[in-house]
Design a protein around this motif. Structure first.
Motif, PDB file in Angstrom:
ATOM      1  N   HIS A  40       6.253  10.627  -5.564  1.00  0.00           N
ATOM      2  CA  HIS A  40       6.674   9.362  -4.968  1.00  0.00           C
ATOM      3  C   HIS A  40       5.740   8.882  -3.857  1.00  0.00           C
ATOM      4  CE1 HIS A  40      10.110  10.198  -7.328  1.00  0.00           C
ATOM      5  NE2 HIS A  40      10.876   9.290  -6.774  1.00  0.00           N
ATOM      6  N   LYS A  41       4.528   9.445  -3.788  1.00  0.00           N
ATOM      7  CA  LYS A  41       3.587   9.044  -2.738  1.00  0.00           C
ATOM      8  C   LYS A  41       2.166   9.105  -3.287  1.00  0.00           C
ATOM      9  CE  LYS A  41       4.142   9.865   1.779  1.00  0.00           C
ATOM     10  NZ  LYS A  41       4.192  10.593   3.074  1.00  0.00           N
ATOM     11  N   ILE A  42       1.429   7.992  -3.134  1.00  0.00           N
ATOM     12  CA  ILE A  42       0.047   7.927  -3.615  1.00  0.00           C
ATOM     13  C   ILE A  42      -0.850   7.299  -2.552  1.00  0.00           C
ATOM     14  CG2 ILE A  42       0.647   7.818  -6.063  1.00  0.00           C
ATOM     15  CD1 ILE A  42       0.203   4.807  -5.977  1.00  0.00           C
ATOM     16  N   ALA A  43      -2.145   7.535  -2.690  1.00  0.00           N
ATOM     17  CA  ALA A  43      -3.145   6.931  -1.812  1.00  0.00           C
ATOM     18  C   ALA A  43      -4.038   6.036  -2.670  1.00  0.00           C
ATOM     19  CB  ALA A  43      -3.978   8.002  -1.124  1.00  0.00           C
ATOM     20  N   VAL A  44      -4.379   4.869  -2.142  1.00  0.00           N
ATOM     21  CA  VAL A  44      -5.256   3.936  -2.854  1.00  0.00           C
ATOM     22  C   VAL A  44      -6.348   3.448  -1.907  1.00  0.00           C
ATOM     23  CG1 VAL A  44      -3.369   3.154  -4.352  1.00  0.00           C
ATOM     24  CG2 VAL A  44      -3.915   1.852  -2.322  1.00  0.00           C
ATOM     25  N   ARG A  45      -7.452   2.996  -2.490  1.00  0.00           N
ATOM     26  CA  ARG A  45      -8.541   2.377  -1.723  1.00  0.00           C
ATOM     27  C   ARG A  45      -8.908   1.067  -2.394  1.00  0.00           C
ATOM     28  NH1 ARG A  45     -13.374   6.233  -1.029  1.00  0.00           N
ATOM     29  NH2 ARG A  45     -14.173   4.441   0.094  1.00  0.00           N
ATOM     30  N   PHE A  46      -9.408   0.123  -1.584  1.00  0.00           N
ATOM     31  CA  PHE A  46      -9.835  -1.173  -2.102  1.00  0.00           C
ATOM     32  C   PHE A  46     -11.055  -1.024  -2.999  1.00  0.00           C
ATOM     33  CE2 PHE A  46      -8.222  -2.764   2.159  1.00  0.00           C
ATOM     34  CZ  PHE A  46      -7.031  -3.238   1.649  1.00  0.00           C
ATOM     35  N   ASN A  47     -11.149  -1.881  -4.008  1.00  0.00           N
ATOM     36  CA  ASN A  47     -12.372  -2.005  -4.782  1.00  0.00           C
ATOM     37  C   ASN A  47     -13.282  -2.996  -4.072  1.00  0.00           C
ATOM     38  OD1 ASN A  47     -10.429  -1.041  -6.981  1.00  0.00           O
ATOM     39  ND2 ASN A  47     -12.404  -1.021  -8.008  1.00  0.00           N
ATOM     40  N   ILE A  50      -1.571   4.478   2.071  1.00  0.00           N
ATOM     41  CA  ILE A  50      -0.511   5.272   1.451  1.00  0.00           C
ATOM     42  C   ILE A  50       0.634   4.357   1.014  1.00  0.00           C
ATOM     43  CG2 ILE A  50       1.112   7.173   1.765  1.00  0.00           C
ATOM     44  CD1 ILE A  50      -1.845   8.002   1.939  1.00  0.00           C
ATOM     45  N   PHE A  51       1.119   4.556  -0.207  1.00  0.00           N
ATOM     46  CA  PHE A  51       2.261   3.825  -0.745  1.00  0.00           C
ATOM     47  C   PHE A  51       3.300   4.818  -1.227  1.00  0.00           C
ATOM     48  CE2 PHE A  51      -0.982   0.666  -0.759  1.00  0.00           C
ATOM     49  CZ  PHE A  51      -0.317  -0.537  -0.574  1.00  0.00           C
ATOM     50  N   THR A  52       4.569   4.473  -1.028  1.00  0.00           N
ATOM     51  CA  THR A  52       5.656   5.330  -1.470  1.00  0.00           C
ATOM     52  C   THR A  52       6.547   4.559  -2.445  1.00  0.00           C
ATOM     53  OG1 THR A  52       7.008   4.686   0.435  1.00  0.00           O
ATOM     54  CG2 THR A  52       5.707   6.692   0.649  1.00  0.00           C
ATOM     55  N   LYS A  53       7.057   5.288  -3.428  1.00  0.00           N
ATOM     56  CA  LYS A  53       7.954   4.675  -4.399  1.00  0.00           C
ATOM     57  C   LYS A  53       9.366   4.707  -3.825  1.00  0.00           C
ATOM     58  CE  LYS A  53       9.059   4.639  -9.279  1.00  0.00           C
ATOM     59  NZ  LYS A  53       8.759   5.250 -10.568  1.00  0.00           N
ATOM     60  N   ARG A  54      10.001   3.546  -3.796  1.00  0.00           N
ATOM     61  CA  ARG A  54      11.327   3.426  -3.202  1.00  0.00           C
ATOM     62  C   ARG A  54      12.415   3.525  -4.260  1.00  0.00           C
ATOM     63  NH1 ARG A  54      10.054   1.345   1.967  1.00  0.00           N
ATOM     64  NH2 ARG A  54       7.984   2.202   2.322  1.00  0.00           N
ATOM     65  N   ARG A  55      13.661   3.528  -3.819  1.00  0.00           N
ATOM     66  CA  ARG A  55      14.796   3.651  -4.738  1.00  0.00           C
ATOM     67  C   ARG A  55      14.855   2.545  -5.770  1.00  0.00           C
ATOM     68  NH1 ARG A  55      19.609   4.729  -0.552  1.00  0.00           N
ATOM     69  NH2 ARG A  55      18.308   5.985   0.790  1.00  0.00           N
ATOM     70  N   ASN A  56      14.369   1.357  -5.408  1.00  0.00           N
ATOM     71  CA  ASN A  56      14.387   0.229  -6.344  1.00  0.00           C
ATOM     72  C   ASN A  56      13.243   0.306  -7.357  1.00  0.00           C
ATOM     73  OD1 ASN A  56      12.185  -0.467  -4.786  1.00  0.00           O
ATOM     74  ND2 ASN A  56      13.072  -2.351  -3.976  1.00  0.00           N
ATOM     75  N   GLY A  57      12.423   1.361  -7.294  1.00  0.00           N
ATOM     76  CA  GLY A  57      11.335   1.557  -8.240  1.00  0.00           C
ATOM     77  C   GLY A  57      10.029   0.901  -7.838  1.00  0.00           C
ATOM     78  N   LYS A  58      10.001   0.197  -6.712  1.00  0.00           N
ATOM     79  CA  LYS A  58       8.788  -0.494  -6.272  1.00  0.00           C
ATOM     80  C   LYS A  58       7.971   0.399  -5.352  1.00  0.00           C
ATOM     81  CE  LYS A  58      10.835  -5.031  -6.686  1.00  0.00           C
ATOM     82  NZ  LYS A  58      11.237  -6.255  -6.014  1.00  0.00           N
ATOM     83  N   TRP A  59       6.647   0.217  -5.429  1.00  0.00           N
ATOM     84  CA  TRP A  59       5.729   0.925  -4.540  1.00  0.00           C
ATOM     85  C   TRP A  59       5.495   0.041  -3.321  1.00  0.00           C
ATOM     86  CZ3 TRP A  59       4.129   5.848  -5.325  1.00  0.00           C
ATOM     87  CH2 TRP A  59       4.347   6.386  -6.596  1.00  0.00           C
TER      88      TRP A  59
END
Length: 134
Positions: A68-75, A99-108
């Motif tokens: 439920h947790k990911i890291a992203v970088r800009f292109n 860092i983005f987390t997935k919430r109960r509603n399914g959205k990051w």
């Protein structure tokens, strides 16, 4: 379900969404499409979009920290037409990880932001657009 399987399921639903015959069928397919998007499984290298209200930033998943947790970088991008909103998205990554987390509603949602109006992450497409009116 693996990342590849989840994206294949989304593409299959999108293909079926093009051929509907009744409004009830279309509504059911749209619900199935929304569910498929919520169930996407991220993997390193998946292209995505960070949504800042009216702006969109092209990004790529760089780490899957937990389920439920990911890291992203800009292109990296190249502006072709600022007022026309045309950008070339390059494969090179820039900036720090977000860092983005997935919430109960399914959205990051960006870590530390509220689900209601926070910065969102869309895993199912990659787009870059900076709104010139701001």
């Amino acid at each position: 379900m693996t990342s590849k399987e989840s994206f294949e399921r989304l593409r299959e639903v999108e293909a079926r969404l093009k051929d509907w015959s009744t409004l009830e069928e279309r509504d059911a397919l749209e619900k199935e499409h929304d569910q498929a998007i919520r169930e996407l499984v991220p993997d390193v290298g998946v292209k995505c979009t960070i949504v800042y209200y009216s702006d969109y930033r092209a990004a790529t998943v760089t780490q899957v920290l937990t389920g439920h947790k990911i890291a992203v970088r800009f292109n990296s991008t190249n502006c072709i037409d600022y007022f026309g909103g045309r950008y070339e998205i390059r494969p090179e990554l820039e900036g720090e990880e977000r860092i983005f987390t997935k919430r109960r509603n399914g959205k990051w949602i960006a870590d530390g932001h509220l689900s209601k109006d926070g910065v969102r992450l869309a895993l199912h497409y990659q787009r870059h657009y900076i709104d010139p009116s701001f």
